[in-house]
Design an enzyme around this catalytic site. Structure first.
Site, mmCIF file in Angstrom:
data_model
loop_
_atom_site.group_PDB
_atom_site.id
_atom_site.type_symbol
_atom_site.label_atom_id
_atom_site.label_comp_id
_atom_site.label_asym_id
_atom_site.label_seq_id
_atom_site.Cartn_x
_atom_site.Cartn_y
_atom_site.Cartn_z
ATOM 1 N N HIS A 190 0.837 -1.201 0.000
ATOM 2 C CA HIS A 190 0.000 0.000 0.000
ATOM 3 C C HIS A 190 0.870 1.247 0.000
ATOM 4 O O HIS A 190 1.931 1.298 0.631
ATOM 5 C CB HIS A 190 -0.908 0.014 1.229
ATOM 6 C CG HIS A 190 -1.945 -1.061 1.229
ATOM 7 N ND1 HIS A 190 -2.967 -1.113 0.305
ATOM 8 C CD2 HIS A 190 -2.111 -2.141 2.036
ATOM 9 C CE1 HIS A 190 -3.729 -2.171 0.537
ATOM 10 N NE2 HIS A 190 -3.225 -2.818 1.577
ATOM 11 N N CYS A 220 -0.340 2.133 -5.246
ATOM 12 C CA CYS A 220 -1.034 3.302 -5.776
ATOM 13 C C CYS A 220 -0.041 4.457 -5.940
ATOM 14 O O CYS A 220 0.823 4.673 -5.090
ATOM 15 C CB CYS A 220 -2.168 3.722 -4.838
ATOM 16 S SG CYS A 220 -3.504 2.504 -4.708
#
Length: 359
Positions: A80, A122
């Site tokens: 993440h 991301c």
């Protein structure tokens, strides 16, 4: 480095195992996987220390990156993150500034010759925002870094293969696409349709075919790794950046950075080892005998004992090829070299398909 929170999580019904697909056909966490840092050892400081060579006293050399200015280094992180940051264990942050300073430090201390930084998270491309554009003034070596991120600024990266048994996605799309491409090139030596082109040349000896395919794999450009990726599948665009390369990006090869699984050769003359007898699956001679027998049975079932004249002539040439290959394999085995031809199973299947079409 592996946080180890997935394989050993109580929610994982397959304790100690991590699968790549929902069919559970590919276990990416087998018993022979070696993990140098796991659990609470996986921290930002440890990660940066490995890159820069700064370790606590008593750290064994096997847990160090003992690279030099002549080595190729691959750094891969997945998890993440967001704009210019990456999460470690959900309570620490690796920043783009950390990445930039670590690479600059590695360059100054001659800890790599060329470096590929891969990130799957991301806004992954933003982790390269602080990498220096070039080597510091006075340096006699270029920075020589390639950064590849799974997504650009303001883009997210997504999971793939949601497994209802586990309750989460098993892998990220970028990593999945990368794995499938690299493993396909390494195991088959070709990209889609290349086998048909090779077969169109007709009747190359099996060993020659394997050599061609291996050469093809070794010459695959690094840029094909992301060039084949579909933004529609990824849900993002791959972010590629280069920093002061010593040679054009087109000159870099895929297996300059990724291990070629067919590149190892056992040399008993250099280091005496006791080789176990190969299993039927590993014995190329037994494999070829079995394949030839299957071809013979298939031919007889299709054409009867006589068959058409043209088909019989084609099959005779095919058998001659198998004979020559078996002789070559036996010669290599007599010389003490055990090997497995590239793309053997795939080529056999295709030859079976060609024979069917001949009918």
């Amino acid at each position: 480095m592996l946080a180890d929170d997935a394989g050993c999580n109580a929610r994982n019904p397959y304790s100690g195992r991590l699968f790549l697909d929902t069919e559970h056909s590919i276990d990416v966490y087998p018993e022979d996987v070696e993990v140098d840092y796991r659990g609470n050892e996986v921290t930002v400081d440890t990660f940066l220390g490995i890159l820069t060579g700064r370790h606590p006293p008593g750290t064994p050399s096997s847990k160090m990156l003992r690279s030099t200015k002549d080595d190729t280094v691959l750094v891969y992180i997945t998890g993440h993150g967001g704009e210019e940051f990456f999460k470690f264990q959900d309570y620490e942050i690796l920043t783009a500034a950390d990445v930039g300073m670590a690479i600059e430090d590695m360059h100054s201390n001659e800890r790599y010759g060329r470096l590929l930084f891969l990130s799957d998270t991301c806004k992954a491309g933003t982790l390269a925002n602080r990498i220096p554009q070039s080597a510091p003034p006075g340096s006699d070596r270029p920075l020589n870094v390639v950064s590849v991120g799974s997504s650009r600024t303001n883009e997210n990266s997504y999971g793939h293969e949601f497994d209802p048994d586990v309750g989460v996605a098993l892998i990220d799309r970028f990593t999945y696409a990368m794995y499938m491409y690299i493993s396909g090139v390494a195991r088959e030596g070709v990209v889609p349709n290349a086998h048909s082109r090779a077969l169109a040349e007709q009747q190359d000896a099996w060993v020659t075919h394997a050599a061609k395919m291996r050469k093809f794999a070794q010459e695959t450009p690094l840029a094909k790794l992301w060039g084949h990726m579909d933004p529609g599948f990824l849900g993002s665009n791959v972010d590629v950046r280069t920093f002061d390369l010593a040679a054009p990006l087109s000159a870099l090869r895929l297996f300059d950075f990724f291990g070629d699984e067919d590149g190892a050769e056992v040399r008993s003359d250099l280091y005496p080892v006791e080789l176990e007898d190969p299993t039927p699956e590993q014995d190329p001679l037994a494999f070829l005998r079995d394949a030839a027998e299957r071809e013979k049975l298939l031919y007889e079932s299709l054409f009867g004992e006589s068959g058409g004249a043209g088909d019989a002539e084609w099959y005779a040439r095919f058998c001659d090829e198998f004979d020559s290959v078996r002789s070559e394999v036996q010669r290599r085995l007599d010389g003490g070299l055990y090997w497995i031809a590239l793309a053997g199973a795939s080529l056999c299947a295709l030859l079976l398909d060609v024979l069917v079409k001949e009918s």
